[in-house]
Design a protein around this motif. Structure first.
Motif, PDB file in Angstrom:
ATOM      1  N   UNK A 287       0.682  -5.249   4.510  1.00  0.00           N
ATOM      2  CA  UNK A 287      -0.684  -4.829   3.937  1.00  0.00           C
ATOM      3  C   UNK A 287      -0.333  -4.971   2.206  1.00  0.00           C
ATOM      4  N   UNK A 288       0.747  -4.755   1.799  1.00  0.00           N
ATOM      5  CA  UNK A 288       1.328  -4.582   0.200  1.00  0.00           C
ATOM      6  C   UNK A 288       1.330  -6.056  -0.098  1.00  0.00           C
ATOM      7  N   UNK A 289       1.565  -7.252   0.818  1.00  0.00           N
ATOM      8  CA  UNK A 289       1.856  -8.459   0.118  1.00  0.00           C
ATOM      9  C   UNK A 289       0.703  -9.061  -0.137  1.00  0.00           C
ATOM     10  N   UNK A 290      -0.424  -8.804   0.539  1.00  0.00           N
ATOM     11  CA  UNK A 290      -1.903  -9.470   0.277  1.00  0.00           C
ATOM     12  C   UNK A 290      -2.883  -8.438  -0.543  1.00  0.00           C
ATOM     13  N   UNK A 291      -2.255  -7.036  -0.811  1.00  0.00           N
ATOM     14  CA  UNK A 291      -3.216  -6.422  -1.515  1.00  0.00           C
ATOM     15  C   UNK A 291      -3.360  -6.555  -2.849  1.00  0.00           C
ATOM     16  N   UNK A 292      -4.600  -6.445  -3.108  1.00  0.00           N
ATOM     17  CA  UNK A 292      -4.992  -6.724  -4.894  1.00  0.00           C
ATOM     18  C   UNK A 292      -5.903  -5.409  -5.081  1.00  0.00           C
ATOM     19  N   UNK A 293      -5.504  -4.299  -5.929  1.00  0.00           N
ATOM     20  CA  UNK A 293      -6.419  -3.416  -6.085  1.00  0.00           C
ATOM     21  C   UNK A 293      -6.914  -3.445  -7.589  1.00  0.00           C
ATOM     22  N   UNK A 294      -7.834  -2.668  -8.036  1.00  0.00           N
ATOM     23  CA  UNK A 294      -8.556  -2.617  -9.298  1.00  0.00           C
ATOM     24  C   UNK A 294      -7.574  -1.996 -10.271  1.00  0.00           C
ATOM     25  N   UNK A 295      -7.322  -2.560 -11.619  1.00  0.00           N
ATOM     26  CA  UNK A 295      -6.613  -2.082 -12.475  1.00  0.00           C
ATOM     27  C   UNK A 295      -7.001  -0.662 -12.928  1.00  0.00           C
ATOM     28  N   UNK A 296      -5.838   0.122 -13.045  1.00  0.00           N
ATOM     29  CA  UNK A 296      -6.111   1.333 -13.553  1.00  0.00           C
ATOM     30  C   UNK A 296      -6.217   2.374 -12.083  1.00  0.00           C
ATOM     31  N   UNK A 297      -5.861   1.826 -10.804  1.00  0.00           N
ATOM     32  CA  UNK A 297      -5.915   2.328  -9.665  1.00  0.00           C
ATOM     33  C   UNK A 297      -4.784   3.292  -9.418  1.00  0.00           C
ATOM     34  N   UNK A 298      -5.070   4.659  -9.391  1.00  0.00           N
ATOM     35  CA  UNK A 298      -3.729   5.654  -9.188  1.00  0.00           C
ATOM     36  C   UNK A 298      -4.355   6.197  -7.817  1.00  0.00           C
ATOM     37  N   UNK A 299      -3.661   6.074  -6.683  1.00  0.00           N
ATOM     38  CA  UNK A 299      -3.823   6.718  -5.363  1.00  0.00           C
ATOM     39  C   UNK A 299      -3.774   8.068  -5.279  1.00  0.00           C
ATOM     40  N   UNK A 300      -4.295   8.909  -4.566  1.00  0.00           N
ATOM     41  CA  UNK A 300      -4.169  10.449  -4.545  1.00  0.00           C
ATOM     42  C   UNK A 300      -3.555  10.393  -2.839  1.00  0.00           C
ATOM     43  N   UNK A 301      -2.815  10.752  -2.587  1.00  0.00           N
ATOM     44  CA  UNK A 301      -2.219  10.968  -1.177  1.00  0.00           C
ATOM     45  C   UNK A 301      -3.254  11.603  -0.430  1.00  0.00           C
ATOM     46  N   UNK A 302      -3.680  12.720  -0.896  1.00  0.00           N
ATOM     47  CA  UNK A 302      -4.784  13.620  -0.254  1.00  0.00           C
ATOM     48  C   UNK A 302      -5.981  12.695   0.181  1.00  0.00           C
ATOM     49  N   UNK A 303      -6.275  11.867  -0.363  1.00  0.00           N
ATOM     50  CA  UNK A 303      -7.580  10.832  -0.265  1.00  0.00           C
ATOM     51  C   UNK A 303      -7.158   9.839   1.181  1.00  0.00           C
ATOM     52  N   UNK A 304      -6.092  10.061   1.470  1.00  0.00           N
ATOM     53  CA  UNK A 304      -5.809   9.092   2.590  1.00  0.00           C
ATOM     54  C   UNK A 304      -6.511   9.512   3.885  1.00  0.00           C
ATOM     55  N   UNK A 305      -6.888  10.712   3.977  1.00  0.00           N
ATOM     56  CA  UNK A 305      -7.649  11.145   5.279  1.00  0.00           C
ATOM     57  C   UNK A 305      -8.954  10.391   5.263  1.00  0.00           C
ATOM     58  N   UNK A 306      -9.677  10.591   3.954  1.00  0.00           N
ATOM     59  CA  UNK A 306     -10.907   9.600   3.849  1.00  0.00           C
ATOM     60  C   UNK A 306     -10.965   8.416   4.137  1.00  0.00           C
ATOM     61  N   UNK A 307      -9.965   7.630   3.561  1.00  0.00           N
ATOM     62  CA  UNK A 307      -9.692   6.310   3.963  1.00  0.00           C
ATOM     63  C   UNK A 307      -9.346   5.813   5.283  1.00  0.00           C
TER      64      UNK A 307
END
Length: 164
Positions: free
Chosen positions: A63-83
């Motif tokens: 997943x990390x190899x091909x993952x490109x996210x928007x600049x400034x993205x700082x994920x919150x582990x709490x939001x893993x439930x929603x995703x």
């Protein structure tokens, strides 16, 4: 091995590579927690043994190899439930109900590709939504509210001085 770092642009909507040293770790933790949660929800992990540790690690790396996210993205582990819920719905649309999904993940070697594509798609979508929310442009209504609040504060502060 990971891809070399890519240059990021100034725009918050521009994609940024996850291979940057400063941004990779929180995103990797987010992906790992999301992957584990997804496999647990699908009942694909029955007992936590060395084999499943390797499976989760492999999925996270893919997943990390091909993952490109928007600049400034700082994920919150709490939001893993929603995703996770969104990824699970997506996989159920493609494969079937939870039981069929569980069997697909356990028995089908092509499951990794489907899971990784869905994870990457939803993480990209989530990162874009989160960054867009953080970098909302100031509207004229915001400016009027700010000026009104500042004027009211100044009036209340200087009113006693004027009355003296």
């Amino acid at each position: 091995m990971m891809n070399p770092p890519q240059a990021a642009t100034e725009s918050p909507d521009a994609p940024a590579s996850t291979t940057k040293t400063g941004t990779e770790d929180p995103i990797r933790v987010f992906v790992a927690v999301l992957t584990f949660r997804l496999l647990k929800k699908c009942n694909a992990i029955h007992n936590w043994d060395q084999e499943w540790v390797l499976n989760v690690k492999r999925l996270v790396n893919q997943t990390m190899d091909g993952l490109i996210v928007t600049k400034g993205f700082c994920p919150d582990v709490k939001s893993t439930k929603k995703v996770c819920k969104a990824v699970l719905k997506d996989l159920q649309k493609k494969i079937g109900n939870k039981r069929q999904l569980e069997i697909f993940i356990i028995q089908n070697p092509a499951a990794d590709k489907v899971i990784v594509e869905s994870l990457q798609s939803h993480i990209r979508e989530y990162s874009a939504r989160l960054v867009k929310k953080l970098y909302r442009p100031v509207t004229w209504k915001d400016a009027v509210k700010l000026l009104t609040t500042a004027a009211a504060t100044l009036f209340l502060v200087f009113l006693p001085l004027l009355l003296l």
